[in-house]
Write an enzyme that holds these catalytic residues in place. Structure first.
Site, short mmCIF file in Angstrom:
data_model
loop_
_atom_site.label_atom_id
_atom_site.label_comp_id
_atom_site.label_asym_id
_atom_site.label_seq_id
_atom_site.Cartn_x
_atom_site.Cartn_y
_atom_site.Cartn_z
N GLY A 1 -12.93 52.82 -28.41
CA GLY A 1 -14.37 52.86 -28.37
C GLY A 1 -14.94 51.61 -27.73
O GLY A 1 -15.86 51.67 -26.91
N ALA A 2 -14.37 50.45 -28.12
CA ALA A 2 -14.82 49.17 -27.58
C ALA A 2 -13.84 48.10 -28.03
O ALA A 2 -12.98 48.35 -28.86
CB ALA A 2 -16.24 48.85 -28.06
N MET A 3 -14.02 46.89 -27.51
CA MET A 3 -13.13 45.78 -27.83
C MET A 3 -13.92 44.49 -27.95
O MET A 3 -14.75 44.18 -27.09
CB MET A 3 -12.05 45.66 -26.75
CG MET A 3 -11.08 44.52 -26.97
SD MET A 3 -10.19 44.69 -28.53
CE MET A 3 -9.92 42.97 -28.92
N ASN B 1 -13.46 41.27 -27.55
CA ASN B 1 -13.07 40.03 -26.88
C ASN B 1 -14.17 38.97 -27.02
O ASN B 1 -15.35 39.27 -26.85
CB ASN B 1 -12.83 40.28 -25.39
CG ASN B 1 -12.10 41.58 -25.15
OD1 ASN B 1 -10.96 41.75 -25.53
ND2 ASN B 1 -12.79 42.52 -24.51
N HIS C 1 -20.65 46.77 -34.60
CA HIS C 1 -19.27 46.51 -35.04
C HIS C 1 -18.62 45.43 -34.18
O HIS C 1 -18.06 44.46 -34.71
CB HIS C 1 -18.48 47.82 -34.95
CG HIS C 1 -17.05 47.69 -35.36
ND1 HIS C 1 -16.62 47.99 -36.63
CD2 HIS C 1 -15.95 47.29 -34.67
CE1 HIS C 1 -15.32 47.77 -36.71
NE2 HIS C 1 -14.89 47.35 -35.53
N GLU C 2 -18.68 45.59 -32.87
CA GLU C 2 -17.98 44.64 -32.01
C GLU C 2 -18.65 43.26 -32.04
O GLU C 2 -17.95 42.24 -32.01
CB GLU C 2 -17.92 45.17 -30.57
CG GLU C 2 -17.29 46.54 -30.42
CD GLU C 2 -15.91 46.66 -31.05
OE1 GLU C 2 -15.19 45.65 -31.16
OE2 GLU C 2 -15.54 47.79 -31.44
N HIS D 1 -17.57 41.39 -35.14
CA HIS D 1 -16.22 40.84 -35.03
C HIS D 1 -16.24 39.38 -34.58
O HIS D 1 -15.24 38.67 -34.76
CB HIS D 1 -15.40 41.65 -34.02
CG HIS D 1 -14.58 42.74 -34.62
ND1 HIS D 1 -13.78 42.56 -35.74
CD2 HIS D 1 -14.40 44.04 -34.26
CE1 HIS D 1 -13.15 43.69 -36.02
NE2 HIS D 1 -13.52 44.60 -35.16
N GLU E 1 -10.71 44.75 -39.43
CA GLU E 1 -11.31 46.05 -39.11
C GLU E 1 -12.00 46.68 -40.31
O GLU E 1 -13.10 47.19 -40.21
CB GLU E 1 -10.26 46.99 -38.53
CG GLU E 1 -9.69 46.55 -37.19
CD GLU E 1 -10.75 46.42 -36.10
OE1 GLU E 1 -11.90 46.87 -36.30
OE2 GLU E 1 -10.42 45.86 -35.03
#
Length: 899
Positions: free
Chosen positions: A262-264, A266, A298-299, A302, A321
């Site tokens: 879905g996404a990352m 970084n 969400h990302e 993180h 997560e």
């Protein structure tokens, strides 16, 4: 990526890496066919041992140690490691290598999509970029130089802050980036290409000005406004809710058309599947808007829960997560509730809670009962990519939520503050997180701790809680007994597995009288009364006695889904109907309706299997009518409460799953309710029209949800005039939510000619928008009339490509996962098709192939005439030469471990 004998990696064998990689300098000369990568690693020895670096599909050009070239005899090189021995206590290692992004169909490491360079490094993709210790506990400071043709790749992006840029000879240019924070290599990212962007500036709570940017394909910039606004909201929310501030000068999001996930997250450069960035009312549904906000939140979250504090090893994946899913769920709930009055805000939060639980039950509960079952902190794996699961994410979130429930939100905030105080800048474990929470819990609960609670991290499976209620009329007391059990699952079923121990289960309960009025609860040991009480079950069996209960009450159980468990209580239909009509806890009210609907559909399934007639019970119909018509409920909540459980959820209640009989029974129930309540459904469609100006706000989205659900009931029931209503809505829709809803009803319940005409029109309108074409494929993949032959025909459509994960998911995955009629044909053709596609994907992208392979991992639960065909298909895949580790692990466990 391929091996005939997968190696099992075990948590208990963890050893720290013997070197500190203090600093990393990377230089990229970017070329799609062959990219030159130079790395400079500054090392300090921490323990004896050689330096072992991971690498995959790389061409090694040179190795230099402290400025001296090392010839081949001074290092050991194999297909996956580069080993250097005899290093001093400090050393500078320089490595030059080449990779081939254009040929990289795995979409892991450095690859090219639509002419743009992207990276995906989690979990073990960095080794496909350069030789490096590819593990999350090696944290380093990164400086990155990117060079490329300026005309073809005008934007050069990487982690952190841009520190310099310049033009080079021959039409090339260079950008230098520096990330001020240590990070593991899985958080490295680069993007290079021709992109457009939208940006805004804002001040953090400490007064720093930061730049927020969203990058996408040229021509799509008009679809990034909502994403940018979502990012702004996420930044503000994390400051206000948890005191966590953006720590970089800029934060960038880039949309990729080809992306496995879905996404990352970084550090500072989040790479997203375009499906979670691009949206406008004409091309995106309410569900798309909601998902974009949640995934962007969400990302971004993180940045602290995953980046500033990361995982010691991949067994600790839920550390970041599960915690971050919980944070994005809370963010979405708060965004849905903002600017609403108290009643509407509470309803919006309940809608969000229902949606999360529906996802958990459809995806994680079956996983928890299957051969791939694992705790949220697994003890072993063969391929870490297979453990990005609903258990780690969604169940992990529920475990975090239970800690907030036990500590209270204020206590949880104190615990999170303590977690960051102890571990900022470190790679840590799930135990470190619980230690921080426990330090607060024991302050507020002297003499108690979280030792039993920790079993949620080490034991797999979904606990079942049996509830018994004993009313003593003479004493006017009511004794509630809770008894828990959790059967061995997955590898726990193998010889030698430890005996499972009781969990710590927070169990919220209320009691209603025969008229549906809540009873004040008072334990025999307490003077205070409450309408709802949180019981803490920490042993196999426990009892609580309530006083002043004149008549036997109706229990309202597991309110707000206070724990991820299955409740066993022998409700009568009348009791469930009463709860559905009157329970003041909106979640428990929804749950009562789901249980009543489950009983009804399973009874209809048995009737179909036995060739007997079936009709809806009047009590069930009237309970449904009450929720549809009673004043005081908002439309979004009604839409959830009146949605029948999915086939996936219903299948968990069957000893042997007969998917076609179940799907037909659910369809029959839908149609019967459509006919029985036709006048009320029509009234709902009229009462819930929305203004022409589209807004994804929860009130408007709720009205559309109820209006479109009503249309589906009318169409399923073949109610007179419904098809004309659906066609009119399709043609006149001013937003994609209404257009897709109408098209879906035509495809699933309408006449074939009308469905075909609408599908043709839809494609002609939207053929140039890949995300909308994905919707077109999905509608056809899941249609009741679709067969294997239909899907095979769609696979040769010019718009289809198996190499694109979104396109594969929209057609192949949707057919195999969500079309019980077409996929589970008695001739086994669906399973043979599945095997063909798993193998085809495995040759291109093993990570995506493994996700499709999960479709049949619970084959033993199906009726014998289907399960044997499933077993044969699994065996066909398992016997295929050169199968990837990813797929090997899935199919081997499916065949070897009985569910």
């Amino acid at each position: 990526m391929r091996t005939d004998t997968p190696v099992t990696i075990r948590r208990q064998n963890y050893l720290p890496f013997p070197y500190d990689i203090v600093a990393v300098e990377l230089e990229f000369d970017l070329d799609p066919a062959s990219t030159l990568v130079r790395s400079r690693l500054q090392l300090k020895r921490l323990a004896p041992g050689p330096l072992v670096l991971n690498g995959e599909d790389l061409e090694l050009l040179s190795v230099t140690v402290d400025g001296q070239s090392w010839e081949g005899g001074r290092y050991q090189l194999d297909a996956q490691t580069l080993t250097l021995d005899g290093l001093g206590d400090e050393a500078i290692i320089e490595i030059a290598s080449r990779c081939r992004p254009e040929a990289n169909s795995t979409l892991m490491g450095l690859y090219v999509s639509n002419g743009v360079f992207f990276t995906q490094c989690e979990a073990e993709g960095f080794r496909r970029i350069t030789w490096f210790p590819d593990r999350p506990d090696v944290m380093s400071r990164y400086t990155v130089a990117l060079r490329a043709d300026k005309q073809r790749f005008p934007q050069l992006l990487s982690n952190g802050n841009l520190i310099a840029q310049r033009d080079l000879p021959d039409g090339r240019h260079e950008a230098r980036w520096e990330d001020p924070f240590r990070k593991p290599c899985y958080l490295f990212a680069l993007v290079a290409g021709r992109l457009t962007w939208r940006e805004s500036r804002m001040r953090t709570r400490s007064g720093r000005e930061v730049l927020l940017q969203v990058y996408s394909d040229p021509g799509s910039e008009d679809k990034t406004q909502f994403a940018l606004e979502s990012l702004e909201r996420a930044v503000r929310w994390d400051e206000q809710r948890f005191g966590l501030e953006l720590d970089l000068d800029r934060f960038m999001i880039v949309a990729a058309r080809d992306f496995n996930m879905g996404a990352m997250e970084n550090k500072g450069l989040n790479i997203f599947n375009a499906a979670y960035v691009l949206a406008d009312p004409e091309s995106a549904t309410d569900a798309n808007f909601s998902a974009i906000e949640a995934v962007i939140g969400h990302e971004y979250f993180h940045n602290w829960t995953g980046n500033r504090v990361t995982c010691r090893d991949w067994f600790q994946l839920s550390l970041k997560e599960g915690l971050t899913v919980f944070r994005d769920q809370e963010f979405t709930a708060d965004m849905m509730a903002q600017e609403l009055d108290a009643q509407a805000a509470a309803s919006a939060r309940t809608v969000k809670r229902i949606d999360d639980v529906v996802t958990l039950r459809a995806a994680q509960f079956p996983e928890d009962a299957g051969p791939m079952a694992h705790p949220i902190r697994p003890d072993s794996y063969q391929e870490i990519g297979n453990f990005y699961t609903a258990t780690v994410y969604e169940k992990g979130s529920e475990v975090i939520r239970m800690q907030q429930t036990l500590l209270t939100p204020a206590g949880f905030r104190r615990g999170l503050d303590e977690y960051f105080r102890r571990h900022d800048g470190q790679a840590v474990t799930c135990d470190d997180f619980v230690d921080a929470m426990e330090s607060v819990y024991v302050q507020d609960h002297p003499g108690r701790g979280l030792s039993v609670f920790r079993r949620w991290y080490s034991q797999a499976g979904t606990p079942r809680v049996k509830v018994s209620l004993d009313h003593d009329a003479a004493r006017q007391t009511c004794t509630v007994t809770l008894e828990q059990r959790c059967e061995p699952v997955g590898v726990e079923r193998l010889p030698g597995a430890p005996t499972k121990q009781p969990f710590h289960i927070p169990f919220a309960i209320g009691l209603l009288d025969a008229a549906g009025k809540p009873l004040p609860l008072r334990l025999a040991s307490e003077a205070e009364t409450r309408d709802s009480l949180l019981l803490e079950l920490t042993t196999q069996r426990a009892q609580w006695t309530f006083e002043h209960v004149a008549a036997k009450p109706v229990p309202s159980l597991l309110r707000d889904f206070s724990a991820p468990v299955i409740v066993d209580y022998d409700y009568t239909d009348a009791e469930l109907a009463l709860l559905m009509k009157h329970d003041p806890n909106a979640f428990a009210r929804w749950e009562a309706g789901q249980q009543l609907a489950t009983r009804t559909i399973l009874a209809a399934t048995r009737a179909r299997q036995q060739g007997e007639p079936f009709s809806l019970h009047g009590e069930f119909v009237e309970a449904w009518r009450a929720v549809l018509t009673v004043p005081g409920l908002d439309a979004g909540y009604r839409a959830r409460a009146l949605t029948l459980p999915s086939e996936k959820t219903l299948a968990e209640y069957m000893d042997q799953v007969d998917p076609i009989a179940l799907a037909d029974a659910r369809h029959e129930t839908l149609g019967a309710l459509g006919r029985a309540l036709a006048a009320d459904w029509r009234a709902a469609t009229e009462a819930n029209q929305t203004p022409d100006a589209y807004s994804p706000d929860p009130i408007s989205a709720g009205r559309r949800a109820l209006k479109n659900l009503a249309l589906a009931y009318l169409m399923a029931g073949s109610v007179e005039g419904a098809q004309q209503q659906a066609q009119a809505q399709y043609q006149g829709a001013r937003n994609m939510t209404d257009r897709m809803a109408a098209l879906s009803t035509l495809v699933n319940y309408g006449e074939a000619a009308a469905a075909t005409a609408a599908l043709t029109d839809f494609y002609e309108r939207w053929q140039d928008d890949p995300l909308v074409v994905d919707k077109w494929f999905t509608l056809q993949a899941t249609a009741r009339s679709t067969t294997v032959e239909t899907v095979e025909g769609l696979m040769v459509h010019p718009a289809f490509s198996l190499r694109n994960p979104n396109r594969a998911r929209s057609l192949v995955f949707q057919f195999c996962l969500n079309n019980p009629i077409g996929f589970h044909r008695a001739d086994g053709s669906g399973y043979r098709y599945w095997a063909e596609q798993v193998l085809a994907l495995d040759a291109l992208n093993p990570e995506i192939a493994a996700r499709l392979a999960r479709t049949l991992d619970r084959w033993v639960r199906y009726v014998p005439e289907l399960s044997e065909s499933m077993r044969q298909a699994l065996q066909q895949v398992r016997n295929h030469p050169g199968l990837s580790r990813n797929v090997t692990e899935i199919v081997s466990k499916a065949l070897e471990i009985a569910a």
